[in-house]
Scaffold this active site. Structure first.
Site, PDB file in Angstrom:
ATOM      1  N   ARG A 101      -5.091   2.928  18.382  1.00  0.00           N
ATOM      2  CA  ARG A 101      -4.877   1.482  18.339  1.00  0.00           C
ATOM      3  C   ARG A 101      -4.444   0.898  19.676  1.00  0.00           C
ATOM      4  O   ARG A 101      -4.654  -0.290  19.927  1.00  0.00           O
ATOM      5  CB  ARG A 101      -3.879   1.130  17.226  1.00  0.00           C
ATOM      6  N   ARG A 131       3.053   5.944  -3.496  1.00  0.00           N
ATOM      7  CA  ARG A 131       4.212   6.682  -3.985  1.00  0.00           C
ATOM      8  C   ARG A 131       4.441   6.429  -5.470  1.00  0.00           C
ATOM      9  O   ARG A 131       4.837   7.350  -6.222  1.00  0.00           O
ATOM     10  CB  ARG A 131       5.439   6.286  -3.156  1.00  0.00           C
ATOM     11  N   ASP A 170       2.600  -0.460  11.690  1.00  0.00           N
ATOM     12  CA  ASP A 170       1.337  -0.932  11.118  1.00  0.00           C
ATOM     13  C   ASP A 170       0.983  -2.339  11.574  1.00  0.00           C
ATOM     14  O   ASP A 170      -0.172  -2.760  11.450  1.00  0.00           O
ATOM     15  CB  ASP A 170       1.394  -0.890   9.594  1.00  0.00           C
ATOM     16  N   GLY A 212      -4.371   8.390   5.586  1.00  0.00           N
ATOM     17  CA  GLY A 212      -3.452   9.392   6.118  1.00  0.00           C
ATOM     18  C   GLY A 212      -2.255   9.584   5.209  1.00  0.00           C
ATOM     19  O   GLY A 212      -1.768  10.709   5.023  1.00  0.00           O
ATOM     20  N   LYS A 227       0.821  -1.204   0.000  1.00  0.00           N
ATOM     21  CA  LYS A 227       0.000   0.000   0.000  1.00  0.00           C
ATOM     22  C   LYS A 227       0.858   1.258   0.000  1.00  0.00           C
ATOM     23  O   LYS A 227       0.603   2.206  -0.754  1.00  0.00           O
ATOM     24  CB  LYS A 227      -0.936  -0.021   1.219  1.00  0.00           C
ATOM     25  N   SER A 228       1.891   1.280   0.849  1.00  0.00           N
ATOM     26  CA  SER A 228       2.759   2.452   0.937  1.00  0.00           C
ATOM     27  C   SER A 228       3.460   2.722  -0.397  1.00  0.00           C
ATOM     28  O   SER A 228       3.561   3.873  -0.848  1.00  0.00           O
ATOM     29  CB  SER A 228       3.805   2.257   2.038  1.00  0.00           C
TER      30      SER A 228
END
Length: 463
Positions: A372, A50, A341, A117, A45-46
């Site tokens: 969390r 990008r 995460d 975020g 995902k990260s």
């Protein structure tokens, strides 16, 4: 998809599964079988966030293969489309028609970043140096999350950004302006802060220097280097020159590694469910992300990294995991950036281990999709775990003994709208004494749309 389950038929097991998929209101987990087989997980995902941004700024057409199709990344894709970038989408890849460093155009309306975020913070950095006006917002969770941590240094660079509570909260209104390089020492190790400033620095005059207290995940730096963008590192300080005269060329094929954060659920699941043996193919093993592997190995997990290689500047491997007994460990501040995460699923492992697991220096978890520390503590307590919450972490007294191997209690769990909490509770339910349900499971779509199907595959329900 009209062939998916109705909104009143969102239970987990056996005969009610459609490959594609109406988001589920709840999941029901039925324990009793080991996890066995070979799977893949969504693209990281990260890295997907990008990759979409940097290919949009490239000169020419790039292909982004095996990207993450979670809602967070799709919202970033839609944002770039709204900024004038043509992106052709299929299930397997994106074809991004980059327009160069200065090719973005003013959107016709506000940009919705959804629950991401990463998306809203990186886009704020990207748009700070443009010559047009943009409004960035997101869902209720995003509108509660702190934005001042990026707004403050961007304003030091000359950015004009307005927002709720003086720019501390979204929506953010960004009036693009001419930026200047700065020297900035971040008070926290955050890849989102660093990446927002690196993107802004591309449009700034001079050399920007960004220092972190500890090294956070470095996907942005690796992708910048993949595209040939000059970047220097001096310890925990990065130096980048702004306004490159030529920019960078498109990537004929950028393959996104599998997401270790998604694989983490099955790594822990295969470890804590007796008789399990799972291989997860083509997972990114970036050194700034492998804290979960390090912690699980210290706890006694049986993890092998096979077929190591590289994709798009990122190290990749197949991960094989077999069931094993775990014992508690200490997880301190130095490991938190590499496990940030994976915290919810690590706590599940701690809950069924022998002895205490002590987590400290993790106050950043208070400002994720949910608090969390609070949500995971509450849900594990409901399942019978002994958890002592602290301001910057927790102590988990594991249930594991030589006799019972740490079985949790079946409950109706609450996701709190947090995708990682929802998936962690699903894995915890595999160790329970009876079926466990998790409400508000639609949030899983933000990062891992096929999570339930993949879990059913490993349980032998989809063969």
């Amino acid at each position: 998809n009209s062939n998916g389950p109705s909104r009143n038929e969102r239970s987990f097991p056996r005969d009610r599964l459609s490959r594609r998929k109406t988001p589920m209101a709840s999941l029901t987990i039925i324990p009793g079988r080991p996890l066995q087989g070979t799977i893949s997980v969504p693209g990281d995902k990260s890295i997907t966030h990008r990759a979409i941004i940097l290919t949009a700024l490239a000169n020419g057409i790039s292909t982004v293969a095996r990207y993450c199709r979670g809602e967070d990344c799709l919202n970033t894709m839609r944002a770039l489309q709204g900024l004038g970038i043509r992106i052709d989408e299929s299930d397997e890849e994106l074809c991004v028609h980059g327009k160069g460093l200065w090719g973005l155009t003013e959107p016709s309306g506000p940009i919705d970043c959804g629950n991401s975020g990463t998306g809203i913070r990186l886009l704020t950095g990207l748009l700070a140096g443009q010559d047009f006006f943009t409004v960035l917002s997101g869902d209720e969770s995003i509108r509660r999350r702190p934005m001042g941590r990026i707004v403050k240094p961007l304003r030091e660079m000359g950015a004009v950004i307005a927002g709720r509570k003086g720019g501390e909260l979204a929506p953010l209104a960004v009036t693009g302006s001419r930026l200047r390089a700065i020297t900035y020492a971040s008070p926290v190790a955050s890849a989102q802060i660093k990446s927002a400033l690196l993107l802004a620095a591309l449009f700034a005059e001079g050399t920007t220097r960004i220092t972190e207290p500890r090294l956070s995940r470095d996907h942005t730096e690796r992708l910048l280097k993949f595209f040939g963008i000059a970047l220097q590192r001096e310890g925990t300080t990065l130096l980048i020159d702004g306004r490159p005269s030529v920019g960078w060329n498109a990537a004929p094929r950028l393959v996104v590694p599998g997401d270790l954060s998604a694989a983490a659920f099955f790594i822990v699941g295969a470890t804590i469910v007796p008789g399990s043996d799972v291989t997860i193919q083509q997972v990114g093993i970036n050194p700034t992300r492998v804290g979960l592997l390090d912690v699980m190995t210290r706890m006694g997990a049986d993890i092998q990294l096979l077929n190591r290689r590289e994709e798009a500047g990122e190290p990749v491997a197949d991960i094989r995991v077999k069931s094993a007994r775990l014992h508690g460990v200490a997880i301190g501040p130095d490991l938190i950036p590499q496990t940030i995460d994976e915290f919810p699923i690590l706590c599940v492992a701690a809950a069924v281990a022998e002895g205490d697991t002590i987590i400290s220096g993790a106050q950043e978890l208070r400002v994720k999709e949910s608090d969390r520390i609070a949500t995971v503590s509450a849900e594990l307590r409901a399942m019978g775990a002994q958890v002592t919450e602290r301001p910057d972490g927790m102590i988990v007294r594991g249930l594991g003994t030589a006799e019972d191997n740490g079985r949790l209690q079946a409950v109706c769990g609450h996701s709190h709208g947090d995708h990682r909490v929802a998936m962690s509770l699903a894995i915890a339910g595999l160790t329970a004494s009876a079926p466990t349900s998790i409400d508000e499971a639609a949030c899983i779509e933000t990062s891992f749309p096929d999570f339930h199907h993949t879990l059913l595959e490993l349980l032998g329900e989809c063969r």
